[in-house]
Design a protein around this motif. Structure first.
Motif, PDB file in Angstrom:
ATOM      1  N   PHE A   1       0.785  -1.061   0.094  1.00  0.00           N
ATOM      2  CA  PHE A   1       0.022  -0.138  -0.272  1.00  0.00           C
ATOM      3  C   PHE A   1       0.785   1.233   0.165  1.00  0.00           C
ATOM      4  O   PHE A   1       1.895   1.524   0.694  1.00  0.00           O
ATOM      5  CB  PHE A   1      -0.868   0.051   1.220  1.00  0.00           C
ATOM      6  N   LEU A   2       0.684   2.549  -0.734  1.00  0.00           N
ATOM      7  CA  LEU A   2       1.132   3.628  -0.623  1.00  0.00           C
ATOM      8  C   LEU A   2       0.424   4.249   0.205  1.00  0.00           C
ATOM      9  O   LEU A   2      -0.725   4.306   0.398  1.00  0.00           O
ATOM     10  CB  LEU A   2       0.992   4.280  -2.079  1.00  0.00           C
ATOM     11  N   LYS A   3       1.070   5.287   0.984  1.00  0.00           N
ATOM     12  CA  LYS A   3       0.639   6.358   1.849  1.00  0.00           C
ATOM     13  C   LYS A   3       0.254   7.452   0.979  1.00  0.00           C
ATOM     14  O   LYS A   3       1.067   7.768   0.203  1.00  0.00           O
ATOM     15  CB  LYS A   3       1.425   6.569   3.099  1.00  0.00           C
ATOM     16  N   PRO A   4      -1.019   8.463   0.976  1.00  0.00           N
ATOM     17  CA  PRO A   4      -1.975   7.617   2.001  1.00  0.00           C
ATOM     18  C   PRO A   4      -2.928   6.494   1.277  1.00  0.00           C
ATOM     19  O   PRO A   4      -2.668   6.331   0.197  1.00  0.00           O
ATOM     20  CB  PRO A   4      -3.028   8.996   1.905  1.00  0.00           C
ATOM     21  N   TYR A   5      -3.163   5.586   2.073  1.00  0.00           N
ATOM     22  CA  TYR A   5      -3.999   4.409   1.922  1.00  0.00           C
ATOM     23  C   TYR A   5      -5.472   4.472   1.923  1.00  0.00           C
ATOM     24  O   TYR A   5      -6.084   5.455   2.384  1.00  0.00           O
ATOM     25  CB  TYR A   5      -3.362   3.111   2.657  1.00  0.00           C
TER      26      TYR A   5
END
Length: 124
Positions: A99-103
């Motif tokens: 997952f990339l932030k923001p998720y």
């Protein structure tokens, strides 16, 4: 129990609260060197691992976990705001999801639900 390993204390606490509101027990560690001792003394069902965590990079923790026969089956969700180009590498190393932030909170909760209930790999 879900172990959240992230050096951003505010982010980790918010994520922990969100997971607890959805029925999960959580624990937060803020440094990479604390991940392995924590999973040795606690029953950890899933790890949410930041790649950019101090004192032991997340990529090294993932490599160690997936090479240890006693720990390789613990699902690891890698979460980062700094290294989007490492997605393929960490998935090949054995991460269950990336997952990339923001998720997206709903997607993360669905992924955790599948992994904790024993579903095989989820790619996001």
């Amino acid at each position: 129990m879900i172990l959240i390993a992230d050096d951003d204390e505010v982010f980790a606490d918010i994520l922990s609260l969100r997971l607890e509101k959805n029925g999960y027990e959580t624990m937060v560690v803020l440094e990479g060197v604390d991940v392995i001792p924590t999973i040795q003394r606690e029953k950890v069902d899933l790890i949410i691992l930041d790649l950019k965590i101090p004192n032991k990079p997340g990529i090294h923790i993932l490599s160690y976990l997936k090479s240890d026969p006693a720990k390789k089956d613990i699902p690891v969700i890698v979460m980062t705001g700094s290294y989007p180009d490492l997605k393929d590498q960490v998935l090949k190393m054995g991460a269950a999801a990336f997952f990339l932030k923001p998720y997206d909170a709903d997607t993360l909760l669905r992924t955790i639900g599948k992994l904790v209930s024993g579903a095989v790999r989820t790619e996001v």
